[in-house]
Design a protein around this motif. Structure first.
Motif, PDB file in Angstrom:
ATOM      1  N   LYS A 167      30.633  13.482  35.354  1.00  0.00           N
ATOM      2  CA  LYS A 167      30.253  14.697  36.068  1.00  0.00           C
ATOM      3  C   LYS A 167      31.098  15.857  35.398  1.00  0.00           C
ATOM      4  CE  LYS A 167      31.439  16.804  40.678  1.00  0.00           C
ATOM      5  NZ  LYS A 167      31.996  16.581  41.574  1.00  0.00           N
ATOM      6  N   SER A 168      32.086  15.493  34.801  1.00  0.00           N
ATOM      7  CA  SER A 168      32.655  16.508  33.793  1.00  0.00           C
ATOM      8  C   SER A 168      31.846  17.021  32.400  1.00  0.00           C
ATOM      9  CB  SER A 168      34.012  16.020  33.367  1.00  0.00           C
ATOM     10  OG  SER A 168      34.641  17.036  32.346  1.00  0.00           O
ATOM     11  N   THR A 183      28.466  16.041  31.858  1.00  0.00           N
ATOM     12  CA  THR A 183      27.115  16.752  32.280  1.00  0.00           C
ATOM     13  C   THR A 183      27.382  18.166  32.850  1.00  0.00           C
ATOM     14  OG1 THR A 183      27.424  15.688  34.475  1.00  0.00           O
ATOM     15  CG2 THR A 183      26.123  14.590  33.007  1.00  0.00           C
ATOM     16  N   LYS A 184      28.610  18.511  33.307  1.00  0.00           N
ATOM     17  CA  LYS A 184      28.697  20.041  33.604  1.00  0.00           C
ATOM     18  C   LYS A 184      28.655  20.660  32.269  1.00  0.00           C
ATOM     19  CE  LYS A 184      30.625  20.288  38.281  1.00  0.00           C
ATOM     20  NZ  LYS A 184      32.100  20.355  38.801  1.00  0.00           N
ATOM     21  N   LYS A 185      29.456  20.155  31.302  1.00  0.00           N
ATOM     22  CA  LYS A 185      29.551  20.982  29.934  1.00  0.00           C
ATOM     23  C   LYS A 185      28.266  20.905  29.136  1.00  0.00           C
ATOM     24  CE  LYS A 185      34.445  19.822  29.395  1.00  0.00           C
ATOM     25  NZ  LYS A 185      35.373  19.265  28.235  1.00  0.00           N
ATOM     26  N   ASN A 241      37.422  17.340  25.604  1.00  0.00           N
ATOM     27  CA  ASN A 241      36.167  16.381  25.442  1.00  0.00           C
ATOM     28  C   ASN A 241      36.986  14.918  25.074  1.00  0.00           C
ATOM     29  OD1 ASN A 241      34.557  18.534  25.994  1.00  0.00           O
ATOM     30  ND2 ASN A 241      34.200  19.082  23.779  1.00  0.00           N
ATOM     31  N   LYS A 261      32.232   7.827  37.054  1.00  0.00           N
ATOM     32  CA  LYS A 261      31.636   8.743  37.427  1.00  0.00           C
ATOM     33  C   LYS A 261      32.420  10.189  37.452  1.00  0.00           C
ATOM     34  CE  LYS A 261      29.237   5.962  41.006  1.00  0.00           C
ATOM     35  NZ  LYS A 261      28.035   5.934  40.444  1.00  0.00           N
ATOM     36  N   THR A 262      33.685  10.053  37.615  1.00  0.00           N
ATOM     37  CA  THR A 262      34.286  11.455  37.496  1.00  0.00           C
ATOM     38  C   THR A 262      34.188  11.994  36.066  1.00  0.00           C
ATOM     39  OG1 THR A 262      35.949  10.691  39.068  1.00  0.00           O
ATOM     40  CG2 THR A 262      36.846  12.443  37.583  1.00  0.00           C
ATOM     41  N   ASP A 295      41.400  15.527  38.221  1.00  0.00           N
ATOM     42  CA  ASP A 295      39.768  15.964  38.520  1.00  0.00           C
ATOM     43  C   ASP A 295      38.961  15.634  37.582  1.00  0.00           C
ATOM     44  OD1 ASP A 295      40.936  16.878  41.115  1.00  0.00           O
ATOM     45  OD2 ASP A 295      41.558  18.778  40.014  1.00  0.00           O
ATOM     46  N   THR A 296      39.032  15.529  36.365  1.00  0.00           N
ATOM     47  CA  THR A 296      38.029  15.274  35.193  1.00  0.00           C
ATOM     48  C   THR A 296      38.575  14.134  34.480  1.00  0.00           C
ATOM     49  OG1 THR A 296      39.232  16.636  33.684  1.00  0.00           O
ATOM     50  CG2 THR A 296      37.572  17.647  35.303  1.00  0.00           C
ATOM     51  N   LYS A 336      22.669   8.967  32.892  1.00  0.00           N
ATOM     52  CA  LYS A 336      22.428  10.668  32.446  1.00  0.00           C
ATOM     53  C   LYS A 336      21.770  10.769  31.366  1.00  0.00           C
ATOM     54  CE  LYS A 336      25.640  11.699  35.608  1.00  0.00           C
ATOM     55  NZ  LYS A 336      25.348  12.221  36.799  1.00  0.00           N
ATOM     56  N   GLU A 371      39.960  14.274  31.695  1.00  0.00           N
ATOM     57  CA  GLU A 371      40.253  14.745  30.563  1.00  0.00           C
ATOM     58  C   GLU A 371      41.443  15.057  30.090  1.00  0.00           C
ATOM     59  OE1 GLU A 371      38.007  18.545  27.862  1.00  0.00           O
ATOM     60  OE2 GLU A 371      38.173  18.521  30.085  1.00  0.00           O
TER      61      GLU A 371
END
Length: 320
Positions: A315-316, A318-320, A285, A311-312, A277-278, A25, A280
């Motif tokens: 994905k979270s 990079t969305k942030k 964070n 990966k999960t 799902d994340t 990433k 977190e």
């Protein structure tokens, strides 16, 4: 004080997987590991063979080639070491994280060598570093160990193996075959049902023929320099003994998680709180990855089914 966007605590297979994702990433990251690369695997028994096949231990679709379908410890060490070196992952070895705290949007990480700030934290510390103690008098004697490495040491010795899981059964069989006089002390009524299917008949046959002694429904009363006092359904008695392997399992460092502020379930399972799902946690964070997610249920998460955590998580992020 150094600033790193993502700090990954733990350099085991899942920590390495997280490092690979961070690098792909293009993120500023660092893996901090208190020992060597895959320190827990390094401390496994020398002759240990995995339950899983090699392809299930692969990370990031990097092929893992082994001599047999189920690889051994030395092959896994080579595989993960090559991933770290060939991908030039940013990893600090023999550096122990002592604290993680957060002020506003910034994490502050202290180790025994450095201090850092970070925007994101991933905890991937596993569970192998803290044994489940049996809490009896004499457990701290030099003759007692919660880790097993090599059977040669126990040749011609009276060895008691406490436990009935894979680690205990492997140790009992290997030490018996190197000339130890092995006695298994089992808390329950039988050898563990999760013991590897190709090993379970072996240990049961060795017990049945009398080459390995076994006592069931055992309560350890006291460990003494030359014997162990136990209680069974038939009463209390002593067993002559030179060494003890108390292979009763391991647990995550819950104190470390609680000091950070991660919430744990109120029951005996001590599941850490996180979003499936994340990954977190209740702390924004800050993420969990790998077997540590299972709390005391250390048989729920393994390398093969927690590889996806990397990966999960990213994905979270990079969305942030």
């Amino acid at each position: 004080m150094k600033h790193i966007d993502v700090i990954i605590v733990g350099g085991g297979p899942i920590g390495i997987a997280c490092g690979l994702e961070a690098k792909k990433k293009g993120l500023d990251y660092c893996i901090i590991e208190k020992g060597t690369i895959t320190n827990s695997l390094y401390n496994y028994p020398i002759n240990m063979q995995f339950f899983s096949s090699s392809e299930k231990l692969e990370i990031d679709n990097i092929p893992f080639i082994s001599n047999e379908a189920k690889p051994k410890r030395n092959e896994a060490l080579e595989y993960y070491r090559r991933i770290v070196t060939s991908n030039d992952l940013n990893i600090n070895l023999f550096e122990k994280v002592s604290s993680v705290s957060k002020k506003q949007d910034t994490f502050y990480v202290k180790t025994d060598k450095e201090e850092y700030t970070a925007l994101y934290i991933i905890i991937a510390t596993g569970f192998y570093d803290l044994p489940n103690t049996i809490d009896v008098p004499g457990e701290n004697l030099p003759k007692v160990s919660h880790y097993y490495k090599d059977p040669h040491f126990f040749a011609k010795q009276k060895l008691a193996v406490i436990g009935a899981s894979n680690s205990a059964v492997d140790a009992a069989l290997e030490c018996y075959r190197k000339g130890a006089e092995v006695t298994m002390l089992v808390r329950g009524p039988e050898i563990g049902r999760r013991v590897k299917y190709w090993v379970k008949p072996d240990i049961e046959n060795r017990i049945e023929e009398g080459n390995i002694k076994a006592f069931y429904n055992v309560t350890i009363k006291e460990i003494l320099p030359n014997k162990i006092n136990i209680e069974t359904l038939d009463g209390e008695f002593s067993i002559e003994n030179d060494y003890v392997l108390a292979l009763t399992g391991y647990k995550p460092n819950f104190d470390f998680l609680k000091k950070i502020g991660i919430k744990l379930s109120d029951d005996q399972k001590l599941y850490p709180q996180y979003n499936e799902d994340t990954m977190e946690t209740n702390i924004e964070n800050l993420y969990l990855a790998g077997v540590i997610c299972g709390g005391m249920d250390t048989h729920v998460w393994f390398i093969e089914n927690s590889r996806i955590h990397a990966k999960t998580i990213f994905k979270s992020i990079t969305k942030k």
